[in-house]
Design a protein around this motif. Structure first.
Motif, mmCIF file in Angstrom:
data_model
loop_
_atom_site.group_PDB
_atom_site.id
_atom_site.type_symbol
_atom_site.label_atom_id
_atom_site.label_comp_id
_atom_site.label_asym_id
_atom_site.label_seq_id
_atom_site.Cartn_x
_atom_site.Cartn_y
_atom_site.Cartn_z
ATOM 1 N N ALA A 178 -5.634 -8.569 -13.349
ATOM 2 C CA ALA A 178 -5.228 -7.404 -14.146
ATOM 3 C C ALA A 178 -3.758 -7.080 -13.982
ATOM 4 O O ALA A 178 -3.224 -6.272 -14.734
ATOM 5 C CB ALA A 178 -6.075 -6.191 -13.762
ATOM 6 N N GLY A 179 -3.109 -7.695 -13.003
ATOM 7 C CA GLY A 179 -1.694 -7.454 -12.772
ATOM 8 C C GLY A 179 -1.441 -7.152 -11.301
ATOM 9 O O GLY A 179 -2.370 -6.897 -10.525
ATOM 10 N N PRO A 180 -0.175 -7.172 -10.888
ATOM 11 C CA PRO A 180 0.133 -6.843 -9.493
ATOM 12 C C PRO A 180 -0.120 -5.360 -9.219
ATOM 13 O O PRO A 180 0.282 -4.490 -9.993
ATOM 14 C CB PRO A 180 1.624 -7.198 -9.365
ATOM 15 N N ALA A 181 -0.816 -5.080 -8.124
ATOM 16 C CA ALA A 181 -1.171 -3.705 -7.746
ATOM 17 C C ALA A 181 -0.261 -3.269 -6.604
ATOM 18 O O ALA A 181 -0.228 -3.902 -5.544
ATOM 19 C CB ALA A 181 -2.633 -3.622 -7.336
ATOM 20 N N LYS A 182 0.453 -2.189 -6.829
ATOM 21 C CA LYS A 182 1.402 -1.663 -5.861
ATOM 22 C C LYS A 182 0.794 -0.467 -5.138
ATOM 23 O O LYS A 182 0.169 0.390 -5.748
ATOM 24 C CB LYS A 182 2.706 -1.255 -6.558
ATOM 25 N N ARG A 211 -9.696 6.606 5.119
ATOM 26 C CA ARG A 211 -9.565 5.163 5.016
ATOM 27 C C ARG A 211 -9.632 4.717 3.551
ATOM 28 O O ARG A 211 -10.364 3.799 3.180
ATOM 29 C CB ARG A 211 -10.635 4.451 5.842
ATOM 30 N N LEU A 212 -8.853 5.406 2.707
ATOM 31 C CA LEU A 212 -8.738 5.066 1.293
ATOM 32 C C LEU A 212 -7.284 4.781 0.968
ATOM 33 O O LEU A 212 -6.376 5.415 1.529
ATOM 34 C CB LEU A 212 -9.242 6.215 0.412
ATOM 35 N N MET A 213 -7.079 3.825 0.049
ATOM 36 C CA MET A 213 -5.734 3.452 -0.369
ATOM 37 C C MET A 213 -5.694 3.428 -1.894
ATOM 38 O O MET A 213 -6.609 2.902 -2.545
ATOM 39 C CB MET A 213 -5.349 2.073 0.203
ATOM 40 N N TRP A 214 -4.638 3.991 -2.465
ATOM 41 C CA TRP A 214 -4.472 4.085 -3.908
ATOM 42 C C TRP A 214 -3.427 3.069 -4.379
ATOM 43 O O TRP A 214 -2.334 2.975 -3.804
ATOM 44 C CB TRP A 214 -4.030 5.486 -4.316
ATOM 45 N N PHE A 215 -3.784 2.310 -5.431
ATOM 46 C CA PHE A 215 -2.898 1.299 -6.019
ATOM 47 C C PHE A 215 -2.753 1.576 -7.511
ATOM 48 O O PHE A 215 -3.607 2.226 -8.137
ATOM 49 C CB PHE A 215 -3.455 -0.111 -5.815
ATOM 50 N N SER A 216 -1.680 1.067 -8.078
ATOM 51 C CA SER A 216 -1.449 1.162 -9.528
ATOM 52 C C SER A 216 -0.995 -0.195 -10.041
ATOM 53 O O SER A 216 -0.226 -0.901 -9.376
ATOM 54 C CB SER A 216 -0.391 2.230 -9.838
ATOM 55 N N TYR A 217 -1.472 -0.554 -11.255
ATOM 56 C CA TYR A 217 -1.092 -1.818 -11.881
ATOM 57 C C TYR A 217 0.250 -1.654 -12.596
ATOM 58 O O TYR A 217 0.416 -0.756 -13.433
ATOM 59 C CB TYR A 217 -2.150 -2.246 -12.893
ATOM 60 N N ASN A 218 1.182 -2.499 -12.259
ATOM 61 C CA ASN A 218 2.488 -2.539 -12.940
ATOM 62 C C ASN A 218 3.159 -1.162 -12.992
ATOM 63 O O ASN A 218 3.688 -0.740 -14.022
ATOM 64 C CB ASN A 218 2.335 -3.095 -14.359
ATOM 65 N N PRO A 231 -8.292 -12.282 -7.348
ATOM 66 C CA PRO A 231 -9.503 -11.617 -7.850
ATOM 67 C C PRO A 231 -9.291 -11.075 -9.252
ATOM 68 O O PRO A 231 -8.169 -10.997 -9.761
ATOM 69 C CB PRO A 231 -9.738 -10.493 -6.836
ATOM 70 N N PHE A 232 -10.409 -10.699 -9.898
ATOM 71 C CA PHE A 232 -10.319 -10.192 -11.264
ATOM 72 C C PHE A 232 -9.542 -8.870 -11.309
ATOM 73 O O PHE A 232 -8.657 -8.691 -12.124
ATOM 74 C CB PHE A 232 -11.732 -10.016 -11.832
ATOM 75 N N ASN A 233 -9.900 -7.928 -10.443
ATOM 76 C CA ASN A 233 -9.162 -6.683 -10.308
ATOM 77 C C ASN A 233 -9.355 -6.167 -8.889
ATOM 78 O O ASN A 233 -9.858 -6.886 -8.025
ATOM 79 C CB ASN A 233 -9.593 -5.639 -11.361
ATOM 80 N N LEU A 234 -8.958 -4.935 -8.649
ATOM 81 C CA LEU A 234 -9.030 -4.397 -7.290
ATOM 82 C C LEU A 234 -10.463 -4.238 -6.806
ATOM 83 O O LEU A 234 -10.721 -4.361 -5.602
ATOM 84 C CB LEU A 234 -8.309 -3.051 -7.238
ATOM 85 N N LYS A 235 -11.400 -3.987 -7.716
ATOM 86 C CA LYS A 235 -12.767 -3.692 -7.301
ATOM 87 C C LYS A 235 -13.725 -4.858 -7.523
ATOM 88 O O LYS A 235 -14.853 -4.815 -7.028
ATOM 89 C CB LYS A 235 -13.281 -2.463 -8.054
ATOM 90 N N GLN A 236 -13.332 -5.890 -8.259
ATOM 91 C CA GLN A 236 -14.223 -7.003 -8.571
ATOM 92 C C GLN A 236 -13.501 -8.323 -8.330
ATOM 93 O O GLN A 236 -12.311 -8.456 -8.638
ATOM 94 C CB GLN A 236 -14.690 -6.946 -10.032
#
Length: 456
Positions: free
Chosen positions: A282-286, A295-302, A328-333
């Motif tokens: 889906a793109g690079p997640a920053k 113990r949670l981390m937040w990412f955003s695509y592009n 992987p396909f995306n952050l969750k899958q």
């Protein structure tokens, strides 16, 4: 006593509740300590003979009770100081004093001075006269410092109880040559002068105040030794590096940044270190934010505004996959589900549909406007003249049309006579949907054809 003379909340007789420090010392409660070993039943023979004495501004020192005086927390005592005597209040006794001396690395030797006696009313009156000179001395000393143009800030003055010595507390960024200042102060106030430089944190502790938490400053209530505070403590706690929010009343970083630092450091041991964006289809997640204790981390695509939260275990798995060259396909899958479509293709289809509907709207004809109901006489008066004229013609034609229909219903033979007298039918006469124009001449006298038909 409602307060103490040090903080100017009241001036009455010095007292105390005689409860070994459970409710304070009838003082301003600066640097108070609770003797939690007072009810432990320790033998009186082995009682520690050194007491902790508190002075103005929360300053504390240790003196030996060589005369075995029966002291209680909050009692004013006369103590021995170099070149005279001073008055302070008993703040702590017993085994806790031994522990405090070990903590501050003070040796129990002959350098510890002794306690003379419990202060009398005469001693307290003389000490009060000496303290009344402090505020005028501060104002005059600041004027002298400005005249000499010295780079220092005078914060407080403390007179000794025997009115023979005064200690001037100041803060400065650089070293100050105050030899000329000492000569002027000694000659003007007729006392021995001692200049003592303090840090900005100690200055805030002596002055006191209320912090952003709504409580009294920690530096003026219980902190006596100040540790260095760095910006890394704020980074570990994910705080914004805003100097106005991280600075205390002293202008330095808040001491409370060190309070929870150990807890954050222990919690960060299980948090993965993300130094570069995670690679997904889906793109690079920053990385945008980390909740350490959840113990949670937040990412955003592009660098998108939409953030996606995943747990730390999932982040560790993606990091391991990226190291092996797996995306992987995306952050969750890891893989796309069956029937799941590509988002990029879906966006293209949506754009085509938007263009299609935009073109159809342009080609679509305008719908005829629905005829408005006839306006009343009151409403007609408010319309424009051209609208009134047009509306009048329409109403007149409607009346004539209704009148003709009525004649046709009342006299059907007239319709037949009219048909016979008019000669050949037109092309539209036999059409079922063609409405014949009604005869507007209702008077039979004016219509000769109608009369003939009646005779026949």
């Amino acid at each position: 006593m409602s307060g103490c003379t040090n903080c100017s909340t009241g001036t009455t007789a010095v007292g105390g509740c005689q409860n070994n420090g459970s409710c304070g010392t009838s003082d301003c409660n600066k640097m108070n300590a609770f003797d939690w070993l007072s009810h432990m039943g320790i033998p009186e023979i082995d009682k520690f003979d050194i007491a902790e004495i508190k002075f103005k501004g929360g300053r504390k020192d240790y003196f030996r009770n060589s005369g075995l005086l029966p002291l209680t927390t909050g009692d004013p005592v006369v103590v021995d100081v170099p070149n005279g005597h001073h008055i302070g209040y008993v703040s702590l006794q017993g085994e806790l004093v031994r522990l405090q001396m070990q903590k501050r690395k003070i040796k129990n030797d002959d350098n510890i001075l002794s306690i003379y006696r419990v202060a009398t009313q005469k001693d307290l009156d003389k000490w009060q006269e000496a303290k009344n000179r402090e505020i005028p001395t501060i104002y005059r000393s600041k004027q002298i410092i400005e005249e000499l143009k010295l780079g220092m800030k005078l914060s407080d003055v403390e007179y000794q109880a025997d009115n023979s010595k005064a200690t001037f507390y100041y803060s400065a960024d650089d070293r100050v040559d105050f030899r000329e200042l000492i000569k002027i102060l000694a000659s003007e106030f007729k006392i021995r002068v001692e200049m003592r430089q303090i840090s900005l944190r100690q200055e805030a502790g002596r002055l006191g105040g209320i912090g952003v938490c709504g409580r009294e400053l920690c530096c003026s209530t219980w902190i006596h030794d100040f540790k260095s505070v760095t910006t890394s403590a704020a980074r570990y706690q994910n705080l914004s590096l805003n100097p106005s929010k991280l600075s205390g009343q002293c202008g330095r970083l808040k001491c409370c940044l060190n309070f929870e630092l150990d807890s954050y450091l222990s919690a960060l041991e299980d948090i993965p270190n993300v130094e570069k964006p995670l690679l997904t289809e889906a793109g690079p997640a920053k990385l945008q934010k980390t909740d350490i204790f959840r113990r949670l981390m937040w990412f955003s695509y592009n660098d998108d505004n939409n953030w996606h939260s995943i747990d730390c275990d999932r982040v560790k798995l993606i990091l391991e996959q990226n190291e092996k060259g797996i995306t992987p396909f995306n952050l969750k899958q890891d893989k796309a589900f069956e029937g799941e479509f590509d988002q990029s293709k879906n966006n293209q289809d949506l754009e085509l549909l938007d263009k299609k509907f935009a073109q159809s709207k342009r080609k679509k004809k305008r719908k005829p406007k629905s005829r408005k109901p006839n306006m009343t006489s009151g409403e007609a008066g408010t319309a424009r003249p051209d609208q009134q004229e047009k509306r009048g013609r329409n109403q007149k034609s409607n009346r004539n049309h209704k009148r003709g229909n009525k004649n046709q219903k009342d006299n059907p033979s007239q319709i037949q006579a009219d048909n016979g007298s008019q000669g050949p039918k037109s092309k539209n006469d036999g059409h079922p949907n063609k409405r014949r124009r009604p005869n507007r001449n209702r008077n039979p006298k004016n219509n000769p054809n109608q009369g003939k038909s009646d005779d026949n």
